[in-house]
Write a protein that holds these residues in place. Structure first.
Motif, PDB file in Angstrom:
ATOM      1  N   ASP A 191       0.909  -1.047   0.108  1.00  0.00           N
ATOM      2  CA  ASP A 191       0.151   0.036  -0.743  1.00  0.00           C
ATOM      3  C   ASP A 191       1.339   1.625   0.105  1.00  0.00           C
ATOM      4  OD1 ASP A 191      -2.337  -1.547   0.535  1.00  0.00           O
ATOM      5  OD2 ASP A 191      -2.265  -1.675   2.392  1.00  0.00           O
ATOM      6  N   VAL A 192       0.242   2.002  -0.964  1.00  0.00           N
ATOM      7  CA  VAL A 192       1.361   3.675  -1.024  1.00  0.00           C
ATOM      8  C   VAL A 192       0.955   4.814  -0.019  1.00  0.00           C
ATOM      9  CG1 VAL A 192       1.931   4.993  -2.016  1.00  0.00           C
ATOM     10  CG2 VAL A 192       1.798   3.082  -3.419  1.00  0.00           C
ATOM     11  N   LYS A 193       1.504   4.944   1.063  1.00  0.00           N
ATOM     12  CA  LYS A 193       1.014   5.713   2.043  1.00  0.00           C
ATOM     13  C   LYS A 193       1.965   7.632   1.700  1.00  0.00           C
ATOM     14  CE  LYS A 193       0.371   2.764   5.655  1.00  0.00           C
ATOM     15  NZ  LYS A 193      -0.229   2.570   6.913  1.00  0.00           N
ATOM     16  N   ALA A 194       0.781   8.521   1.808  1.00  0.00           N
ATOM     17  CA  ALA A 194       1.870   9.716   1.810  1.00  0.00           C
ATOM     18  C   ALA A 194       1.764  10.706   3.152  1.00  0.00           C
ATOM     19  CB  ALA A 194       0.887  10.508   0.534  1.00  0.00           C
ATOM     20  N   TYR A 195       2.409  10.537   3.012  1.00  0.00           N
ATOM     21  CA  TYR A 195       3.136  12.074   4.206  1.00  0.00           C
ATOM     22  C   TYR A 195       3.254  13.186   3.776  1.00  0.00           C
ATOM     23  CZ  TYR A 195       3.994   7.127   5.935  1.00  0.00           C
ATOM     24  OH  TYR A 195       3.469   6.023   6.216  1.00  0.00           O
ATOM     25  N   ARG A 196       3.309  14.321   4.669  1.00  0.00           N
ATOM     26  CA  ARG A 196       3.612  16.153   4.314  1.00  0.00           C
ATOM     27  C   ARG A 196       5.017  16.138   5.183  1.00  0.00           C
ATOM     28  NH1 ARG A 196      -0.660  19.947   3.985  1.00  0.00           N
ATOM     29  NH2 ARG A 196       0.552  22.248   3.551  1.00  0.00           N
ATOM     30  N   VAL A 197       5.611  16.845   3.544  1.00  0.00           N
ATOM     31  CA  VAL A 197       7.344  16.689   5.331  1.00  0.00           C
ATOM     32  C   VAL A 197       7.375  18.272   4.814  1.00  0.00           C
ATOM     33  CG1 VAL A 197       9.218  16.970   4.301  1.00  0.00           C
ATOM     34  CG2 VAL A 197       7.508  14.949   4.136  1.00  0.00           C
ATOM     35  N   ASN A 198       7.492  19.097   5.915  1.00  0.00           N
ATOM     36  CA  ASN A 198       8.381  20.918   5.684  1.00  0.00           C
ATOM     37  C   ASN A 198       9.244  20.539   5.769  1.00  0.00           C
ATOM     38  OD1 ASN A 198       7.829  23.201   6.088  1.00  0.00           O
ATOM     39  ND2 ASN A 198       6.217  23.741   7.665  1.00  0.00           N
ATOM     40  N   ALA A 199       9.956  21.267   4.453  1.00  0.00           N
ATOM     41  CA  ALA A 199      10.728  20.987   4.081  1.00  0.00           C
ATOM     42  C   ALA A 199      11.798  22.302   4.808  1.00  0.00           C
ATOM     43  CB  ALA A 199      11.550  20.856   2.940  1.00  0.00           C
ATOM     44  N   LYS A 200      11.610  23.494   4.639  1.00  0.00           N
ATOM     45  CA  LYS A 200      11.273  24.899   4.946  1.00  0.00           C
ATOM     46  C   LYS A 200      11.898  24.884   6.919  1.00  0.00           C
ATOM     47  CE  LYS A 200      10.288  29.214   4.604  1.00  0.00           C
ATOM     48  NZ  LYS A 200       9.846  30.914   3.771  1.00  0.00           N
ATOM     49  N   LYS A 201      10.661  24.010   7.547  1.00  0.00           N
ATOM     50  CA  LYS A 201      10.889  24.089   9.184  1.00  0.00           C
ATOM     51  C   LYS A 201      11.891  23.529   8.618  1.00  0.00           C
ATOM     52  CE  LYS A 201       6.551  24.244  11.016  1.00  0.00           C
ATOM     53  NZ  LYS A 201       5.637  24.274  12.005  1.00  0.00           N
ATOM     54  N   MET A 202      12.692  22.546   8.135  1.00  0.00           N
ATOM     55  CA  MET A 202      13.604  21.052   8.416  1.00  0.00           C
ATOM     56  C   MET A 202      14.995  22.492   8.605  1.00  0.00           C
ATOM     57  SD  MET A 202      12.242  17.695   6.643  1.00  0.00           S
ATOM     58  CE  MET A 202      11.686  16.560   7.526  1.00  0.00           C
ATOM     59  N   MET A 203      15.099  23.071   7.078  1.00  0.00           N
ATOM     60  CA  MET A 203      15.657  23.909   7.481  1.00  0.00           C
ATOM     61  C   MET A 203      16.479  25.168   8.533  1.00  0.00           C
ATOM     62  SD  MET A 203      15.637  24.916   3.166  1.00  0.00           S
ATOM     63  CE  MET A 203      14.286  24.834   2.531  1.00  0.00           C
ATOM     64  N   THR A 204      15.290  25.222   9.236  1.00  0.00           N
ATOM     65  CA  THR A 204      15.917  26.215  10.245  1.00  0.00           C
ATOM     66  C   THR A 204      16.193  25.112  11.622  1.00  0.00           C
ATOM     67  OG1 THR A 204      13.122  26.559  10.288  1.00  0.00           O
ATOM     68  CG2 THR A 204      14.874  28.073   8.866  1.00  0.00           C
ATOM     69  N   GLY A 205      16.069  23.798  11.218  1.00  0.00           N
ATOM     70  CA  GLY A 205      15.867  23.760  12.511  1.00  0.00           C
ATOM     71  C   GLY A 205      14.480  23.499  13.331  1.00  0.00           C
ATOM     72  N   GLY A 206      13.523  23.659  12.632  1.00  0.00           N
ATOM     73  CA  GLY A 206      11.656  23.993  13.459  1.00  0.00           C
ATOM     74  C   GLY A 206      11.398  21.940  13.406  1.00  0.00           C
ATOM     75  N   ALA A 207      11.760  21.203  12.678  1.00  0.00           N
ATOM     76  CA  ALA A 207      11.657  19.946  12.449  1.00  0.00           C
ATOM     77  C   ALA A 207      12.589  18.522  12.590  1.00  0.00           C
ATOM     78  CB  ALA A 207      10.513  19.853  11.060  1.00  0.00           C
ATOM     79  N   LYS A 208      11.976  17.988  13.100  1.00  0.00           N
ATOM     80  CA  LYS A 208      13.173  16.692  12.628  1.00  0.00           C
ATOM     81  C   LYS A 208      13.198  16.277  11.174  1.00  0.00           C
ATOM     82  CE  LYS A 208      12.044  14.827  17.225  1.00  0.00           C
ATOM     83  NZ  LYS A 208      11.922  13.905  17.894  1.00  0.00           N
ATOM     84  N   PRO A 209      14.603  16.288  11.082  1.00  0.00           N
ATOM     85  CA  PRO A 209      14.848  15.139   9.390  1.00  0.00           C
ATOM     86  C   PRO A 209      14.034  14.014   9.422  1.00  0.00           C
ATOM     87  CG  PRO A 209      16.794  15.644  11.232  1.00  0.00           C
ATOM     88  CD  PRO A 209      15.870  15.807  11.678  1.00  0.00           C
ATOM     89  N   VAL A 210      13.374  13.784   7.703  1.00  0.00           N
ATOM     90  CA  VAL A 210      13.072  12.596   7.838  1.00  0.00           C
ATOM     91  C   VAL A 210      13.711  11.759   7.174  1.00  0.00           C
ATOM     92  CG1 VAL A 210      10.692  11.450   6.525  1.00  0.00           C
ATOM     93  CG2 VAL A 210      11.081  13.793   7.352  1.00  0.00           C
ATOM     94  N   VAL A 211      13.919  10.430   7.453  1.00  0.00           N
ATOM     95  CA  VAL A 211      15.769   9.736   6.670  1.00  0.00           C
ATOM     96  C   VAL A 211      14.627   8.911   6.170  1.00  0.00           C
ATOM     97  CG1 VAL A 211      16.921   7.765   7.117  1.00  0.00           C
ATOM     98  CG2 VAL A 211      16.405   9.982   8.404  1.00  0.00           C
ATOM     99  N   LEU A 212      15.404   8.766   4.407  1.00  0.00           N
ATOM    100  CA  LEU A 212      14.367   7.967   3.264  1.00  0.00           C
ATOM    101  C   LEU A 212      14.121   6.456   3.087  1.00  0.00           C
ATOM    102  CD1 LEU A 212      15.768  10.323   0.941  1.00  0.00           C
ATOM    103  CD2 LEU A 212      13.729  10.251   1.003  1.00  0.00           C
TER     104      LEU A 212
END
Length: 206
Positions: free
Chosen positions: A170-191
């Motif tokens: 099954d294919v699942k979709a997840y929202r990722v806020n890259a802009k927050k990651m670039m400023t340290g406001g969100a945890k990195p998402v490992v591929l």
């Protein structure tokens, strides 16, 4: 005279191939709109058979011919223009066929030093160089963005979509806020292997 005949024959053969060839996952298509140079880009046909097109979204391409794909995209983008645009779709490269290794090659490979582990991921949408990528395990979404040259000026970096297939298929979709990651406001998402990172087009006032 014979040389000119061969050139014309080759051109006609290429056109016939393009008209009848059914696009496959892994192929790369070239899109060009005469009235809108910003729409010009190369798009990869993903494993699920779709391509990402600005102003349209995902379009099913696998199993269809170039004229069929051209017609679908043209119908979808026409409402965004005052007059019907002139769209050209072409196959810029074909998917690489898988090659079976011979017994000698396998034995030679077994004796050689072990290769470093890698995973295959796909980057598409508003990126400088979208496509199929081979990266090291542990690579994050931001590192992948850097690998493909970064975002285009149309990228909606706050709402990337990570499409991941689970063990059940099954294919699942997840929202990722890259802009927050670039400023340290969100945890990195490992591929993970097979992940598809989609960068959508930014909305007018976004």
């Amino acid at each position: 005279m014979m040389k000119m005949f061969l050139v014309v024959l080759l051109a006609l053969t290429s056109v016939a191939f393009a008209q009848g060839y059914q696009v496959k996952p892994g192929d790369t298509l070239r899109l060009d709109v005469m009235e809108d140079p910003e729409m010009g880009r190369s798009v990869l046909v993903l494993p699920d058979g779709t391509v990402s097109v600005p102003l349209v979204g995902h379009v099913q391409a696998a199993g269809k011919t170039v004229p069929e794909i051209e017609g679908m995209i043209l119908s979808a983008i026409t409402p965004n223009y005052v007059k019907q645009p002139h769209l050209t779709v072409s196959v810029s490269s074909l998917a690489k066929p898988k090659r079976a290794r011979s017994a000698v090659t396998r034995r030679t490979f077994a004796r050689s030093a072990p290769a470093k582990p890698v995973i295959t991921v796909f980057a598409m949408g508003e990126l400088v160089k979208p496509g199929k990528m081979t990266v090291a395990p542990g690579t994050t979404v931001l590192q992948l963005v850097a690998e493909v040259g970064g975002f285009t000026r149309f990228a909606a970096s706050k709402r990337l979509v990570l499409r991941r297939t689970d063990r059940a298929g099954d294919v699942k979709a997840y929202r990722v806020n890259a802009k927050k990651m670039m400023t340290g406001g969100a945890k990195p998402v490992v591929l993970q292997s097979g992940d598809v990172v989609v960068v959508p087009e930014r909305k007018l006032f976004e």
